[in-house]
Write a protein that holds these residues in place. Structure first.
Motif, PDB file in Angstrom:
ATOM      1  N   ALA A   1       0.813  -1.213   0.000  1.00 14.47           N
ATOM      2  CA  ALA A   1       0.000   0.000   0.000  1.00 14.47           C
ATOM      3  C   ALA A   1       0.851   1.270   0.000  1.00 14.47           C
ATOM      4  O   ALA A   1       0.430   2.309  -0.508  1.00 14.47           O
ATOM      5  CB  ALA A   1      -0.946   0.002   1.195  1.00 14.47           C
TER       6      ALA A   1
ATOM      7  N   THR B   1       2.038   2.496  -3.914  1.00 15.07           N
ATOM      8  CA  THR B   1       1.163   3.161  -4.882  1.00 15.07           C
ATOM      9  C   THR B   1      -0.285   3.146  -4.418  1.00 15.07           C
ATOM     10  O   THR B   1      -0.710   2.190  -3.752  1.00 15.07           O
ATOM     11  CB  THR B   1       1.260   2.466  -6.262  1.00 15.07           C
ATOM     12  N   PRO B   2      -1.056   4.153  -4.788  1.00 19.52           N
ATOM     13  CA  PRO B   2      -2.489   4.127  -4.468  1.00 19.52           C
ATOM     14  C   PRO B   2      -3.231   3.026  -5.226  1.00 19.52           C
ATOM     15  O   PRO B   2      -4.354   2.680  -4.865  1.00 19.52           O
ATOM     16  CB  PRO B   2      -2.987   5.507  -4.887  1.00 19.52           C
TER      17      PRO B   2
ATOM     18  N   HIS C   1      -4.556  -0.365  -3.030  1.00 23.13           N
ATOM     19  CA  HIS C   1      -5.450  -0.156  -1.899  1.00 23.13           C
ATOM     20  C   HIS C   1      -6.720  -0.953  -2.151  1.00 23.13           C
ATOM     21  O   HIS C   1      -7.193  -1.052  -3.288  1.00 23.13           O
ATOM     22  CB  HIS C   1      -5.765   1.324  -1.709  1.00 23.13           C
TER      23      HIS C   1
ATOM     24  N   SER D   1      -6.823   6.003 -15.150  1.00 19.29           N
ATOM     25  CA  SER D   1      -6.366   6.926 -14.110  1.00 19.29           C
ATOM     26  C   SER D   1      -6.093   8.299 -14.701  1.00 19.29           C
ATOM     27  O   SER D   1      -5.457   8.417 -15.749  1.00 19.29           O
ATOM     28  CB  SER D   1      -5.084   6.396 -13.461  1.00 19.29           C
TER      29      SER D   1
ATOM     30  N   PRO E   1      -2.276   6.908   5.208  1.00 22.03           N
ATOM     31  CA  PRO E   1      -2.499   6.696   3.782  1.00 22.03           C
ATOM     32  C   PRO E   1      -1.207   6.889   3.010  1.00 22.03           C
ATOM     33  O   PRO E   1      -0.335   7.660   3.397  1.00 22.03           O
ATOM     34  CB  PRO E   1      -3.535   7.762   3.404  1.00 22.03           C
ATOM     35  N   SER E   2      -1.105   6.173   1.893  1.00 18.93           N
ATOM     36  CA  SER E   2       0.076   6.280   1.034  1.00 18.93           C
ATOM     37  C   SER E   2       0.068   7.608   0.299  1.00 18.93           C
ATOM     38  O   SER E   2      -0.969   8.099  -0.115  1.00 18.93           O
ATOM     39  CB  SER E   2       0.081   5.140   0.017  1.00 18.93           C
ATOM     40  N   THR E   3       1.252   8.191   0.125  1.00 17.89           N
ATOM     41  CA  THR E   3       1.374   9.433  -0.636  1.00 17.89           C
ATOM     42  C   THR E   3       2.224   9.224  -1.862  1.00 17.89           C
ATOM     43  O   THR E   3       2.709  10.158  -2.463  1.00 17.89           O
ATOM     44  CB  THR E   3       2.012  10.533   0.227  1.00 17.89           C
TER      45      THR E   3
ATOM     46  N   ASP F   1       2.217   6.592  -8.946  1.00 20.40           N
ATOM     47  CA  ASP F   1       1.760   5.405  -9.636  1.00 20.40           C
ATOM     48  C   ASP F   1       2.920   4.514 -10.003  1.00 20.40           C
ATOM     49  O   ASP F   1       4.038   4.964 -10.170  1.00 20.40           O
ATOM     50  CB  ASP F   1       1.027   5.817 -10.927  1.00 20.40           C
TER      51      ASP F   1
END
Length: 189
Positions: A43, A46-47, A50, A62, A179-181, A184
């Motif tokens: 996670a 990359t978003p 998730h 995307s 949360p991941s920041t 891609d």
């Protein structure tokens, strides 16, 4: 109902297995590439990794997609090949037909990639994740998860000492609950 309980129990065991891998990013996807589970190491990369994200939609629809970028193109092609392999192994069902139809209608690149079937196996290869800790080069492997559902395990192994160090920095910088920041995924050449 009993069959669904069996699926849930199997997926729960797989989730426990995934969670036990602290340092190695692992993702569980269903046969249409919806992320069912990702451990914190995945996670953070990359978003896309998730729960609830569909990897094929992420790759082709995307808003962050870099059209024409050869690295993003290869990642998208690999994702399409994974989806094609899954459909061929398990026949097209309603959810698969729905995602294929949606992507074909909304993404010319997907439609062309799907039609070409250019031979990428999609079962292993290099990929690069741009992250806040720097580029993390990985090798991914796709494994069939136990059970008839067609679930897939995506396992990512750092490629080289610098990527291992960056992955460790990522792990130390972001707690699993945050949360991941990161950006891609982009496959390497």
């Amino acid at each position: 109902m009993i069959a669904n309980e069996g699926v849930r129990e199997r997926r729960d065991r797989i989730r426990d297995f995934i969670d036990s891998w602290r340092e190695v990013p692992v993702v569980l996807c269903d046969r249409t590439l919806d992320v069912l589970e990702a451990n914190p190491a995945a996670a953070r990369l990359t978003p896309a990794f998730h729960t609830g994200v569909n990897l094929a939609r992420f790759a082709f629809l995307s808003p962050d997609r870099v059209v024409g970028d050869p690295l993003w193109t290869r990642m998208s092609e690999t994702t399409a090949e994974l989806l094609k392999r899954s459909v061929e192994e398990h026949d097209t069902d309603r959810p698969a037909a729905r995602i294929i139809g949606e992507l074909s209608a909304k993404s010319r690149d997907f439609a062309q990639t799907w039609a070409s079937g250019d031979g990428h196996s999609g079962t292993s290869g290099p990929i690069v994740f741009p992250t806040p800790a720097g580029e993390v080069r990985m090798v991914y492997n796709v494994l069939n998860a136990p059970g008839p559902e067609g679930d897939l395990l995506l396992v990512f192994v750092p490629s080289g000492a610098s990527s291992r160090a960056r992955l460790k920095r990522l792990s130390e910088a972001v707690s699993p609950d945050e949360p991941s920041t990161s950006s891609d995924p982009v496959p390497s050449r």
